[in-house]
Design an enzyme around this catalytic site. Sequence first.
Site, PDB file in Angstrom:
ATOM      1  CB  THR A   1      -2.012   7.377  -3.151  1.00 52.84           C
ATOM      2  OG1 THR A   1      -1.419   6.063  -3.253  1.00 52.84           O
ATOM      3  CG2 THR A   1      -1.059   8.399  -3.737  1.00 52.84           C
TER       4      THR A   1
ATOM      5  CG  ASP B   1       3.913  -4.511  10.792  1.00 57.00           C
ATOM      6  OD1 ASP B   1       4.643  -5.069   9.935  1.00 57.00           O
ATOM      7  OD2 ASP B   1       3.787  -3.267  10.880  1.00 57.00           O
TER       8      ASP B   1
ATOM      9  CG  ASP C   1       0.439  -3.779   9.384  1.00 56.39           C
ATOM     10  OD1 ASP C   1       0.539  -4.991   9.092  1.00 56.39           O
ATOM     11  OD2 ASP C   1       0.697  -2.875   8.578  1.00 56.39           O
TER      12      ASP C   1
ATOM     13  NE  ARG D   1      -2.831   0.533   3.492  1.00 52.47           N
ATOM     14  CZ  ARG D   1      -3.737   0.840   4.407  1.00 52.47           C
ATOM     15  NH1 ARG D   1      -4.946   1.152   4.055  1.00 52.47           N
ATOM     16  NH2 ARG D   1      -3.423   0.827   5.675  1.00 52.47           N
TER      17      ARG D   1
HETATM   18  N1  URA Z   1      -4.310  -3.390   6.837  1.00 54.10           N
HETATM   19  C1  URA Z   1      -4.104  -3.809   8.098  1.00 54.10           C
HETATM   20  O1  URA Z   1      -3.278  -4.659   8.346  1.00 54.10           O
HETATM   21  N2  URA Z   1      -4.832  -3.256   9.076  1.00 54.10           N
HETATM   22  C2  URA Z   1      -5.762  -2.321   8.849  1.00 54.10           C
HETATM   23  O2  URA Z   1      -6.414  -1.853   9.792  1.00 54.10           O
HETATM   24  C3  URA Z   1      -5.966  -1.906   7.514  1.00 54.10           C
HETATM   25  C4  URA Z   1      -5.227  -2.446   6.528  1.00 54.10           C
END
Ligand code: URA
Length: 206
Positions: free
Chosen positions: A106, A201, A198, A102
């Site tokens: 943007t 992560d 995330d 990502r």
């Molecule tokens: N990706 C993630 O890992 N967590 C989110 O909250 C949004 C996108």
Amino acid sequence: MSCHIVDHPLVRAKLSVLRDAGTPLKEFRGALHELSLLVGYEALRDLEEEPVRVETPLSRCAGSRVRDPIFLIPILRAGLGMAEALAELLPDAPIGHIGMFRDEITLEPQAYYLRLPPGIEGANVVCVDPMLATGNSAVSAIDQLKRAGARSLRLVCIVGCPEGVGRMRSAHPDVPIYLAAIDEGLNERGYIVPGLGDAGDRYYGT
Ligand code: URA
């Protein structure tokens, strides 16, 4: 397009473990694995079957098998854990990979990898990614799968939000979505709130 929220006490309990910022890595991985099985199981409820005859040790009886192959397609990287879980349930399912990251400014997905098993036109394609946030990655993944010939598609996620579901609904109304929960919305960085942070992560400990 249909959006299914798997309504079950075990799903809610395991999702609470996943959401908790204090959940250690091992338990986080375990909860994501189990939730993937529970949500994935529901996503496969309407698979086409065909009859087979089975010989039990005692007699013959009518049996069933799934008619078409199932392909698992994780969106890298967080989708990998979900695909590994579902591969336990579907040990002969080929696994393709879609790599996207990502752009943090943007929030648009940048595609960097696509490797799909042959025969996708006749398969039940299950695209997996734990978080349906902006919906940009999911829409792009489904675009890529349709361009490759996929016709029967399902999107299996764990946590979604109205923005992501809405984006999928307008771009791919033919693709059903399966989730453990729909949260309130997105924050300014595109994270689902309350969400779980995330997912990649937390799953990889990075
Ligand atoms: N990706 C993630 O890992 N967590 C989110 O909250 C949004 C996108």
